[in-house]
Design an enzyme around this catalytic site. Sequence first.
Site, short mmCIF file in Angstrom:
data_model
loop_
_atom_site.label_atom_id
_atom_site.label_comp_id
_atom_site.label_asym_id
_atom_site.label_seq_id
_atom_site.Cartn_x
_atom_site.Cartn_y
_atom_site.Cartn_z
N HIS A 1 0.81 -1.22 0.00
CA HIS A 1 0.00 0.00 0.00
C HIS A 1 0.85 1.28 0.00
O HIS A 1 0.35 2.35 -0.29
CB HIS A 1 -0.98 0.00 1.18
CG HIS A 1 -0.35 0.26 2.51
ND1 HIS A 1 0.01 -0.76 3.39
CD2 HIS A 1 0.00 1.42 3.15
CE1 HIS A 1 0.53 -0.23 4.48
NE2 HIS A 1 0.53 1.09 4.37
N ASP B 1 -0.39 -7.73 1.28
CA ASP B 1 0.07 -6.34 1.33
C ASP B 1 1.59 -6.24 1.36
O ASP B 1 2.17 -5.48 2.13
CB ASP B 1 -0.52 -5.60 2.54
CG ASP B 1 -0.24 -4.10 2.49
OD1 ASP B 1 -0.21 -3.55 1.38
OD2 ASP B 1 -0.03 -3.50 3.56
N SER C 1 5.02 1.86 7.82
CA SER C 1 4.54 0.82 6.92
C SER C 1 5.65 0.35 5.98
O SER C 1 6.35 1.17 5.35
CB SER C 1 3.37 1.34 6.09
OG SER C 1 2.25 1.55 6.91
#
Length: 278
Positions: A124, A154, A230
Amino acid sequence: MPPVESTPIDDTAAPAAGRSSPRRRWWIGAAAAVVVAALLVWFLMPSAPPPPTRAEVDRSVQDGIEKARQDARNAPADASVAFQAIGPSLVTVTSQRPGGGSTETALGSGVVVSARGAVLTALHVVDGASAVQVRFADGTTSAARIADAQPASDVAVLAVDELPQLVVPAVLGGGPAVGDTVFAVGNPLGLRDSLSAGVVSALGRSITAPGGATLPDLIQFDAAVNPGNSGGPLLNRAGQVVGIVTGLANPADEDFFVGIGFAVPIATAAGGAGGPMK
C-alpha cells in the site's frame, strides 16, 4: 684295614649360621632402596591443601555472581543490538501519486533482502504510484519499481535502478512467539530510522485494510508504529526480520498509533511476493 671313602664338600650347601648368601643380600638391599625412595617421595611431596572453608566457598560464589552481573551491565541492550544489525539494510521509500490536480507524496519504509538490492516493503506504500524512490542507509537514492507484489498479504518487492557501493541484505528470522520482544524500525511521521520496542501480543490476527481487503494471519504487537512505519521491518532481539509492518489498529479513523500494530510474518511476506530475489 680297609680304606675310608672321603665325601666331597658341596660348596652350594646352605651358608653357615650368621652368614647371608649374595642373592639374599641383593633382595634386602633392593627392599631397603624402595623404602628409602618412598620416604624421600613422602618427605619431598607437597602436602595437600586443606579443604576450603565455608567462608571461602561463599566468597567464591559471590565473586562469580558479581562478575555475571558486571558482564550483564556491560553487555549492549537488546534494542541496540537489533538496531545495529538492521541499520545498513534499512531504506526509506517515497512514492508519488497524482490526485486532485496535485501530486501526493507518501512516505514509508523498507528493508533490503537480497545481494542484488531487492527491497521488501508494504504494497500500500507504493501501489498506484507514478514514481517510487528508495533512499539507502548510506544516502544513495534511486528510482525504483514494483518487481513483484502480493495484494493478499500487502507486500511488494521493489527493484532499484542504482545500488549503493555496499549492499547489506537483512537476516531473515523465524516466526516469533507470543511474549517475545520485538522492535519496529522505520520512519514514523517522517522521523527517519526510528526504533520502538514492544512484545508480540498475539498471532494469527486478521484486519481489514483501507481498501476493504482482509489481511489474514498477522503478528499483533504493541511497539509504537505510525504512518511512515509501513513496510519497515519488525525485528527480534538479534536484529533478524520476523515481519513487515503493514498497519495499525484504527478504531476511531485516526492515523496515529493507539497501541496495536500488525505485521505480515516474514515467511508470508517473502514467499507471498515471490521470495527475496537472489
